[in-house]
Every structure is written in structure tokens, then in C-alpha cells.
Design a protein around this motif. Structure first.
Motif, PDB file in Angstrom:
ATOM      1  N   ALA A 174      -8.246 -37.961 -38.193  1.00 50.50           N
ATOM      2  CA  ALA A 174      -8.094 -36.514 -38.358  1.00 50.50           C
ATOM      3  C   ALA A 174      -7.850 -35.835 -37.014  1.00 50.50           C
ATOM      4  O   ALA A 174      -7.072 -34.877 -36.919  1.00 50.50           O
ATOM      5  N   GLU A 175      -8.483 -36.327 -35.952  1.00 49.45           N
ATOM      6  CA  GLU A 175      -8.267 -35.777 -34.608  1.00 49.45           C
ATOM      7  C   GLU A 175      -6.832 -36.019 -34.151  1.00 49.45           C
ATOM      8  O   GLU A 175      -6.211 -35.146 -33.550  1.00 49.45           O
ATOM      9  N   VAL A 176      -6.310 -37.219 -34.424  1.00 52.11           N
ATOM     10  CA  VAL A 176      -4.931 -37.540 -34.059  1.00 52.11           C
ATOM     11  C   VAL A 176      -3.973 -36.582 -34.764  1.00 52.11           C
ATOM     12  O   VAL A 176      -3.073 -36.010 -34.141  1.00 52.11           O
ATOM     13  N   VAL A 177      -4.170 -36.395 -36.057  1.00 48.98           N
ATOM     14  CA  VAL A 177      -3.308 -35.485 -36.825  1.00 48.98           C
ATOM     15  C   VAL A 177      -3.438 -34.063 -36.295  1.00 48.98           C
ATOM     16  O   VAL A 177      -2.439 -33.364 -36.097  1.00 48.98           O
ATOM     17  N   LYS A 178      -4.658 -33.621 -36.025  1.00 55.86           N
ATOM     18  CA  LYS A 178      -4.888 -32.267 -35.520  1.00 55.86           C
ATOM     19  C   LYS A 178      -4.122 -32.027 -34.228  1.00 55.86           C
ATOM     20  O   LYS A 178      -3.389 -31.050 -34.095  1.00 55.86           O
ATOM     21  N   VAL A 179      -4.258 -32.948 -33.280  1.00 55.23           N
ATOM     22  CA  VAL A 179      -3.613 -32.770 -31.977  1.00 55.23           C
ATOM     23  C   VAL A 179      -2.093 -32.838 -32.108  1.00 55.23           C
ATOM     24  O   VAL A 179      -1.370 -32.050 -31.495  1.00 55.23           O
ATOM     25  N   ARG A 180      -1.593 -33.755 -32.913  1.00 50.46           N
ATOM     26  CA  ARG A 180      -0.141 -33.854 -33.078  1.00 50.46           C
ATOM     27  C   ARG A 180       0.432 -32.607 -33.743  1.00 50.46           C
ATOM     28  O   ARG A 180       1.530 -32.173 -33.398  1.00 50.46           O
ATOM     29  N   LEU A 181      -0.291 -32.024 -34.663  1.00 48.97           N
ATOM     30  CA  LEU A 181       0.174 -30.770 -35.261  1.00 48.97           C
ATOM     31  C   LEU A 181       0.094 -29.626 -34.252  1.00 48.97           C
ATOM     32  O   LEU A 181       0.950 -28.744 -34.232  1.00 48.97           O
TER      33      LEU A 181
END
Length: 183
Positions: A120-127
Motif C-alpha cells: 500500500a505504501e508503494v502504491v501511495k508513493v507512486r500515485l
């Protein structure tokens, strides 16, 4: 307690997400010659002007998923680890856990939490670094939303791509959870 932790997490995301998005944009911008923003206020005004007010909330779905998952996994794991510690290390004695035992259990629970929240952190930062309509054509950081981000990440990097940065999350969260859950 879990409901309070989840409510607190939601409030934290709503209030803190714009600051986190600006921080991530500043951290991921180019070198001195190719800087996009002069500082936080410049980043804020350019994002709002070029991408709209809601651009400050990019990655919110990932942040919500992360904070909810973190609270549930961390508190559940901590309870289970303490029970196992009492059963196998204390051999059923009734004494209360001391500070270092609470810290040990909290740190171990932090491992479960870090593994659970990293995707979820990876997705958050990429968004957050996704420039949306402002992105150059073919930009790898152009996502339509969280599901598109997961799909593109897995397609390009496999499942390990969702765990990029896990070591940093562990380095951040283990010491924190040792202290936070040590009472």
C-alpha cells in the motif's frame, strides 16, 4: 481500542496527506538543474494550479489501506506474540511482562505490520509522484488510480515490485513499534 486506532488513522490521513504528497514530490524531484519545485510552498501552488486541489490527495487510497492494515495487523500480531511469549518463554507464569519484553513483542509485531503495509505504501508513493495529465507521454509514473498502479507495477517488476522499500519500512517501524508498544 481498534475502532479508536482506525478512526485516528483516518483523521491522520485526511489531515496529513497533502503534506505527505508535497514531501514525496520534493524528495523525488530531479537534480538541482532539473528541479521542478523551489520548496514546499512552490510545490503546493504548482500542484494546485496545474493539477487541481485534489492532486494534494493523490495516494490517499493507499494511505487509508496502509493505516488501516497497519493498525489491525500490528495490534493483532502484538496480542498473539505476547500470548506465545507468555506460553513458551514464561512457561505460564502470571507475572506481567516487563518493559523490554513488551518492546521485544512490539518489535516483532512491527515485522508483520511492515510486510503488510509495504504494498500500500508503494502504491501511495507512486500515485503521489504521478503527474496525471501533466505527465509526459509514456511516463512510467502515469497511473489512472490504485488498481492501475498495482497492475503496471506487477507487470513491470513482478510481485517483488510491490515490496520495494521494505527494508526501509522495517528500519523505520521496528524501533518505533518497540517504543510504542512497550508501554
Amino acid at each position: 481500542m481498534l475502532n479508536k486506532a482506525m478512526f485516528g488513522g483516518v483523521c491522520n490521513v485526511i489531515a496529513g496527506q497533502p503534506f505527505d504528497t508535497i514531501k514525496v514530490r520534493l524528495q523525488t524531484q530531479g537534480t538541482r538543474e532539473k528541479k521542478l519545485y523551489a520548496g514546499p510552498f512552490d510545490c503546493f501552488s504548482k500542484m494546485v494550479r496545474k493539477e487541481g486541489m485534489f492532486s494534494l490527495y493523490k495516494g490517499t487510497s493507499g494511505a487509508f489501506a496502509s493505516i488501516m492494515t497497519e493498525n489491525v495487523v500490528l495490534l493483532t500480531a502484538n496480542t498473539g506474540i505476547k500470548a506465545m511469549y507468555r506460553k513458551y518463554c514464561m512457561r505460564g507464569t502470571d507475572r506481567a511482562l516487563n518493559f523490554s519484553e513488551h518492546a521485544l513483542c512490539g518489535g516483532l509485531a512491527g515485522i508483520f505490520s511492515a510486510v503488510a503495509i509495504t504494498p500500500a505504501e508503494v502504491v501511495k508513493v507512486r500515485l503521489q509522484v504521478s503527474r496525471g495529465k501533466c505527465a509526459a507521454k509514456g511516463d512510467v509514473h502515469q497511473y489512472k488510480g490504485p488498481i492501475d498502479c498495482v497492475r503496471k507495477t506487477v507487470r513491470a517488476e513482478g510481485i517483488p515490485g510491490l515490496f520495494r522499500g521494505l527494508n526501509s519500512v522495517l528500519a523505520r517501524d521496528l524501533p518505533f513499534n518497540c517504543v510504542f508498544l512497550s508501554r
